[in-house]
Scaffold this motif. Structure first.
Motif, PDB file in Angstrom:
ATOM      1  N   GLY A 197      -2.464  -0.915   5.662  1.00  0.00           N
ATOM      2  CA  GLY A 197      -3.413  -0.848   4.456  1.00  0.00           C
ATOM      3  C   GLY A 197      -4.140  -1.908   4.493  1.00  0.00           C
ATOM      4  O   GLY A 197      -5.579  -1.781   4.163  1.00  0.00           O
ATOM      5  N   SER A 218      -3.006  -1.915  -4.866  1.00  0.00           N
ATOM      6  CA  SER A 218      -2.262  -2.374  -3.745  1.00  0.00           C
ATOM      7  C   SER A 218      -1.798  -3.733  -4.071  1.00  0.00           C
ATOM      8  O   SER A 218      -0.462  -4.212  -3.834  1.00  0.00           O
ATOM      9  CB  SER A 218      -2.893  -2.470  -2.412  1.00  0.00           C
ATOM     10  N   GLU A 251      -8.268   1.528  -5.434  1.00  0.00           N
ATOM     11  CA  GLU A 251      -6.898   1.429  -4.560  1.00  0.00           C
ATOM     12  C   GLU A 251      -6.686   0.143  -4.292  1.00  0.00           C
ATOM     13  O   GLU A 251      -5.498  -0.074  -3.885  1.00  0.00           O
ATOM     14  CB  GLU A 251      -7.407   2.404  -3.395  1.00  0.00           C
ATOM     15  N   ARG A 252      -7.676  -0.905  -4.005  1.00  0.00           N
ATOM     16  CA  ARG A 252      -7.391  -2.047  -3.256  1.00  0.00           C
ATOM     17  C   ARG A 252      -6.556  -2.763  -4.571  1.00  0.00           C
ATOM     18  O   ARG A 252      -5.545  -3.542  -4.364  1.00  0.00           O
ATOM     19  CB  ARG A 252      -8.798  -2.792  -3.362  1.00  0.00           C
ATOM     20  N   TRP A 307       0.642  -1.175   0.051  1.00  0.00           N
ATOM     21  CA  TRP A 307       0.017   0.069   0.042  1.00  0.00           C
ATOM     22  C   TRP A 307       0.785   1.240  -0.002  1.00  0.00           C
ATOM     23  O   TRP A 307       0.118   2.344   0.307  1.00  0.00           O
ATOM     24  CB  TRP A 307      -1.077  -0.084   1.470  1.00  0.00           C
ATOM     25  N   TRP A 366      -8.489  -1.612   4.892  1.00  0.00           N
ATOM     26  CA  TRP A 366      -9.282  -2.293   3.762  1.00  0.00           C
ATOM     27  C   TRP A 366     -10.371  -3.323   4.798  1.00  0.00           C
ATOM     28  O   TRP A 366     -11.464  -3.200   4.371  1.00  0.00           O
ATOM     29  CB  TRP A 366      -8.358  -3.009   2.975  1.00  0.00           C
ATOM     30  N   LEU A 397      -3.649   6.468   2.608  1.00  0.00           N
ATOM     31  CA  LEU A 397      -4.549   5.471   3.509  1.00  0.00           C
ATOM     32  C   LEU A 397      -5.453   6.656   4.352  1.00  0.00           C
ATOM     33  O   LEU A 397      -6.241   5.989   4.937  1.00  0.00           O
ATOM     34  CB  LEU A 397      -3.811   4.724   4.426  1.00  0.00           C
TER      35      LEU A 397
END
Length: 282
Positions: free
Chosen positions: A229, A47, A43-44, A30, A233, A35
């Protein structure tokens, strides 16, 4: 194949869970994600792709290289490798036939377009159905925590690599060899209680590479760019104190960490001209 692995990646279809958006099935790297801002699927996925990029940058496959991914899952990382790193070929290997079926279905078009550059094969990390000296780089992303025999994995990696080839493995391990780490993790995390993840120190993998003959063996903690991160999530679905949130807790308690382990198979040394053909005892 261990039954818990067969269930989790077969009927359980871990890759279909929303926490693994994009199908990469890893916790993510991440570092480039804010964050403090909103986290969405984009964004996921970033990463998870960035974890592959970090591993591949460390493996440093030259342009046109032949690359093997051990534990390829749905093949998303194998495709990133092919598209972004100018590799000659990429072989994605997984122990689970259902994962390979899903990978071939997900990437059917690319397999038709690049039949000589991308393939998926079934095989275990400890017994690879591959020719010796066939690869310039071997990578594995978040699969080694399942491997029952790290020594056999290291020996097989040595066998399939060409001299000068590199291996890069990203996974989570205990930070030390203190007795009771397995029990601590089993109390905190269901994946350790079930036996899906195996509690071993990162030194176990580093030592296995050294025993296999690798040099320049290094283990780098990257947990600071993984666990916060990942926990942020997970907070979309789980409250603090629920077992998935305990990954961050285990990290903060210095029980578990996430590592990148790299090693090099040395170039073959040429014998001196005067001794190359000397008979034993001469």
């Amino acid at each position: 194949m261990r039954p818990v692995v067969r269930e989790t990646y077969g009927p359980g279809d871990l890759g279909s869970h929303q926490i693994f958006a994009g199908g990469f099935i890893n916790f993510g790297y991440w570092r480039a994600v804010d964050l403090g801002g909103p986290l969405g699927e984009a964004e996921r996925i970033r990463s998870q792709v960035d974890l592959y990029r970090h591993v591949l940058d460390s493996a440093g496959p030259p342009r046109g290289a032949d690359v093997l991914e051990v534990g390829c899952g749905l093949g998303m990382g194998s495709v990133v490798t092919l598209r972004e790193y100018g590799t000659g070929t990429v072989t994605g290997m997984d122990v689970h036939p259902e994962q390979l079926r899903r990978a071939r279905a997900a990437h059917a078009d690319l397999l038709r377009q690049e039949p000589d550059r991308l393939r998926f094969v079934q095989g275990a990390a400890e017994s690879m159905p591959l020719e010796g000296g066939a690869f310039d780089a071997v990578i594995s992303v978040e699969a080694a925590q399942h491997f029952p025999d790290l020594g056999a994995f290291a020996a097989e990696t040595w066998r399939v690599l060409r001299p000068g080839g590199r291996v890069a493995v990203a996974s989570f391990f205990t930070v030390d060899e203190e007795p009771g780490r397995a029990e601590e993790l089993a109390r905190l995390l269901d994946t350790y209680a079930s036996g899906l993840d195996i509690a071993r120190p990162v030194k176990a993998l580093a030592d296995a590479f050294t025993r296999a003959g690798f040099t320049s063996v290094q283990g780098e903690s990257i947990g600071t760019h993984v666990w916060p991160g990942w926990d942020r999530w997970l907070s979309r679905w789980w409250e603090p104190g629920t077992w998935p949130r305990n990954f961050l807790r285990a990290y903060r308690q210095r029980i578990l960490d996430y590592y990148l382990v790299t090693a090099v198979r040395p170039e073959e040394q040429k014998a001196d001209a005067g001794t190359a053909h000397a008979a034993p005892g001469s």
